[in-house]
Design a protein around this motif. Structure first.
Motif, PDB file in Angstrom:
ATOM      1  N   ASP A 197       0.805  -1.229   0.000  1.00 28.23           N
ATOM      2  CA  ASP A 197       0.000   0.000   0.000  1.00 28.23           C
ATOM      3  C   ASP A 197       0.838   1.279   0.000  1.00 28.23           C
ATOM      4  OD1 ASP A 197       0.950   0.249   2.563  1.00 28.23           O
ATOM      5  OD2 ASP A 197      -0.996   0.290   3.547  1.00 28.23           O
ATOM      6  N   SER A 198       2.159   1.164  -0.268  1.00 25.12           N
ATOM      7  CA  SER A 198       3.016   2.354  -0.122  1.00 25.12           C
ATOM      8  C   SER A 198       2.612   3.493  -1.060  1.00 25.12           C
ATOM      9  CB  SER A 198       4.483   1.973  -0.325  1.00 25.12           C
ATOM     10  OG  SER A 198       4.606   1.281  -1.541  1.00 25.12           O
ATOM     11  N   ASP A 199       2.120   3.180  -2.262  1.00 28.80           N
ATOM     12  CA  ASP A 199       1.724   4.274  -3.160  1.00 28.80           C
ATOM     13  C   ASP A 199       0.203   4.371  -3.313  1.00 28.80           C
ATOM     14  OD1 ASP A 199       1.294   1.995  -4.590  1.00 28.80           O
ATOM     15  OD2 ASP A 199       2.127   2.740  -6.471  1.00 28.80           O
ATOM     16  N   LEU A 200      -0.527   3.775  -2.369  1.00 26.69           N
ATOM     17  CA  LEU A 200      -1.992   3.788  -2.470  1.00 26.69           C
ATOM     18  C   LEU A 200      -2.546   5.213  -2.582  1.00 26.69           C
ATOM     19  CD1 LEU A 200      -4.788   2.381  -2.261  1.00 26.69           C
ATOM     20  CD2 LEU A 200      -4.587   2.568   0.224  1.00 26.69           C
ATOM     21  N   SER A 201      -2.007   6.116  -1.768  1.00 27.77           N
ATOM     22  CA  SER A 201      -2.574   7.474  -1.757  1.00 27.77           C
ATOM     23  C   SER A 201      -2.420   8.151  -3.122  1.00 27.77           C
ATOM     24  CB  SER A 201      -1.934   8.312  -0.651  1.00 27.77           C
ATOM     25  OG  SER A 201      -0.556   8.427  -0.879  1.00 27.77           O
ATOM     26  N   ASP A 202      -1.374   7.786  -3.857  1.00 30.08           N
ATOM     27  CA  ASP A 202      -1.202   8.361  -5.203  1.00 30.08           C
ATOM     28  C   ASP A 202      -2.095   7.657  -6.224  1.00 30.08           C
ATOM     29  OD1 ASP A 202       0.726  10.268  -4.603  1.00 30.08           O
ATOM     30  OD2 ASP A 202       2.284   8.716  -4.530  1.00 30.08           O
ATOM     31  N   GLN A 203      -2.354   6.392  -5.988  1.00 31.82           N
ATOM     32  CA  GLN A 203      -3.111   5.592  -6.966  1.00 31.82           C
ATOM     33  C   GLN A 203      -4.591   5.937  -7.021  1.00 31.82           C
ATOM     34  OE1 GLN A 203      -2.082   3.515  -9.198  1.00 31.82           O
ATOM     35  NE2 GLN A 203       0.057   3.557  -8.592  1.00 31.82           N
ATOM     36  N   VAL A 204      -5.164   6.312  -5.846  1.00 29.74           N
ATOM     37  CA  VAL A 204      -6.628   6.360  -5.786  1.00 29.74           C
ATOM     38  C   VAL A 204      -7.262   7.335  -6.779  1.00 29.74           C
ATOM     39  CG1 VAL A 204      -6.920   5.470  -3.452  1.00 29.74           C
ATOM     40  CG2 VAL A 204      -6.602   7.922  -3.794  1.00 29.74           C
ATOM     41  N   ALA A 205      -6.582   8.454  -7.049  1.00 32.48           N
ATOM     42  CA  ALA A 205      -7.186   9.455  -7.931  1.00 32.48           C
ATOM     43  C   ALA A 205      -7.310   8.937  -9.358  1.00 32.48           C
ATOM     44  CB  ALA A 205      -6.366  10.736  -7.903  1.00 32.48           C
TER      45      ALA A 205
END
Ligand SMILES: Cc1cc2nc3c(=O)[nH]c(=O)nc-3n(C[C@H](O)[C@H](O)[C@H](O)COP(=O)(O)OP(=O)(O)OC[C@H]3O[C@@H](n4cnc5c(N)ncnc54)[C@H](O)[C@@H]3O)c2cc1C
Length: 512
Positions: free
Chosen positions: A166-174
């Motif tokens: 989940d390390s790049d989850l915050s970037d992926q969601v958009a």
């Protein structure tokens, strides 16, 4: 006077009339498919029809509803009542109410004329205020008797669940929600894992007859449900967070390895992608058709079994703010390791895309909804393990990120001030005044969430534990058990019930 449905799945007190002489109108027998117009691709149903009935009947005519909730047991009237949805950012959007083209509603009228009124509302492309109010109404306008929905020709989907760090989850969601039509994510922050649903339409020529029968929606032996609950109660009572983490990881591994109940042919899962028709993949409801003697098997949340008992915090955050919210949850999880293990027993945080709607009290803009289910003690004064962390997430979602609560889920705290976030709430109230000037279909609860009267916050001993208040004094937590009212760890403005341990040797207090 309130409308109740066959199963009444909403968690807040939406269905309860006030006092002792309230009237409940059931839609259980309002359960016919009225008409399917294949040419115009329209289906007209009575409002007590379940999602399962609707999907099955439409499929028989080669038609499909594109975006729906994942559970087949909801009724059309009920899911419109609370703005229920599936997951997409595409086309007409994720909520069923944005696919309604006509609705028949019976409204009570005033004392003077003495008659109820039957109204037919249409969505013909022009914005009709009364339709925009009736699409999501909490049942306060009157009884919806018939609904006509726009369908599509039946199509096939291809689904793959992809597990990643989940390390790049915050970037992926958009971006993820724009890339795949039926995208969603299941996030396990305590395990740093996220499962992406890569899910798109494919040509009907592609072979496959996949089926989604989610294990969480299957008929489960009642004894197993009781055993699960006893295990969790014991873990809570003994502070066995390691046990919870092991149980959570095991649950997640089983779900991932069994593809969350997907099979390639209705029987076996042989690998991704799972391809099949929309009606077989869009939602599940195994326990609706399983053995219905609650002594033997039941749906997991059936109150007749002394099984699962939980809170559900379900809040949508504007897509533009979702990144920061996710990062805040990650910060919290890193400060308090293991604090979110308890979520994994309830399948982590389900994140679904919901689209802005013209319904007056529908979603205001494209958003990501976070659906969080967690242990609730049968004793309202007993705190949960890591009580503070989930309280902080709830307060962050509502107060820091201006999130909107799902009308059919959540605790009181999530509704505090929420109505102010709806720019057309005033227009909704005007239609309510016109349709039901005496407020016959309103209750204390609907008045409170619509901002017409106070009392949503109930201040009393232990109130923060049940989400009835945000604590401001220790007594709102459980001081006798060491839980005191303290600021949040990441969101300093939060006030949460934190376990503060007194060390005998130094008499100093350490916050856990
Ligand atoms: C297992 C489970 C899975 C779920 N999955 C999802 C999901 O995937 N997506 C999602 O968004 N939500 C989901 N929910 C929440 C659910 O969508 C809402 O709670 C929904 O409103 C429940 O529908 P119901 O038919 O049980 O209605 P109820 O809970 O009985 O009623 C909801 C409201 O609608 C009103 N109402 C009902 N019928 C009428 C009518 N004919 N006329 C006027 N008012 C009416 C009622 O008075 C009440 O205010 C789920 C809930 C459960 C328990």
């Amino acid at each position: 006077m309130r409308v109740a449905t066959r199963y009444s799945h909403s968690i807040p007190k939406l269905v309860c009339p006030d006092g002792e002489d309230g009237l409940i109108i059931s839609t259980e027998n309002l359960n016919r498919i009225v008409n399917i117009d294949k040419e115009k691709m329209l289906v007209t149903v009575e409002s007590g029809v379940t999602l399962m009935q609707l999907i099955d009947e439409a499929a028989k005519s080669g038609l499909a509803l594109p975006y729906t909730p994942y559970w087949l047991g909801l009724t059309i009237g009920g899911l419109l009542g609370t703005g229920a949805h599936g997951s997409t950012l595409w086309a007409d959007g994720s909520a069923i109410h944005d696919h309604v083209v006509q609705m028949r509603i019976v409204t009570p009228g005033s004392h003077e004329d003495g008659y109820a009124t039957v109204r037919t509302l249409e969505d013909n492309g022009e914005l009709d205020g009364e339709m925009m109010a009736a699409k999501v109404s909490l049942g306060v306008l009157g009884v919806i008797s018939q609904v006509t929905l726009k369908l599509q020709p039946m199509f096939k989907r291809s689904v793959t669940f992809l597990t990643k760090n989940d390390s790049d989850l915050s970037d992926q969601v958009a971006t993820f929600g724009r890339q795949h039509e039926f995208a969603d994510m299941i996030w396990y922050p305590s395990q740093n894992r996220v499962v992406y649903r890569i899910d798109d339409r494919v040509s009907s020529n592609v072979s496959g007859n996949g089926l989604w029968d989610h294990p969480g929606f299957r008929a489960t032996p009642s004894l197993a449900l009781i055993a699960l609950r006893l295990t969790e109660e014991l873990q809570e009572a003994t502070g066995d967070i390691t046990g919870k983490c092991i149980g959570g990881k095991l649950t997640t591994d089983i779900l991932i390895n069994t593809a969350y109940g997907l099979t390639n042919n209705g029987l076996l899962f042989t690998g991704y992608p799972v391809i099949g028709y929309q009606n077989r993949l869009q939602a599940s409801g195994g326990c609706l058709t399983g053995l219905i003697d609650a002594k033997i098997t039941a749906c997991r949340w059936d109150p007749r079994v002394n099984g699962l008992f939980f809170h559900q915090t379900t809040i949508s955050i504007a897509l533009s703010k979702a990144k920061d919210f996710i990062q805040d949850i990650q910060k919290l999880a890193s400060i308090a390791a293991q604090s979110l293990c308890g979520l994994d027993i309830y399948n982590g945080i389900l994140m679904r895309y919901v689209t802005g709607s013209n319904a007056y009290i529908g979603e205001q803009e494209d958003s990501l909804e976070f659906d969080i289910t967690y242990y609730r003690s049968k004793d309202p004064k007993t705190p949960r393990l890591f009580e503070d962390v989930l309280e902080e997430i709830e307060q962050m979602a509502v107060f820091k990120y201006g999130g909107l609560p799902h009308w059919g889920k959540n605790r009181n705290v999530a509704f505090e001030g929420a109505i102010k976030e709806y720019k057309n709430a005033g227009e909704f109230l005007k239609v309510k005044e016109k349709y039901d000037p005496l407020g016959l279909f309103s209750s204390e609860w609907t008045d409170q969430v619509l901002g017409l009267r106070g009392g949503l916050t109930i201040v009393k001993e232990g109130c923060a534990l049940e989400g009835l208040c945000v604590c401001s004094e220790d007594i709102h937590c459980a001081p006798e058990k060491g839980y005191l009212c303290r600021p949040g760890k990441v969101f300093q403005d939060a006030r949460v019930c934190t376990l503060v341990q007194v060390s005998n040797q130094s008499s100093s207090k350490a916050e856990l």
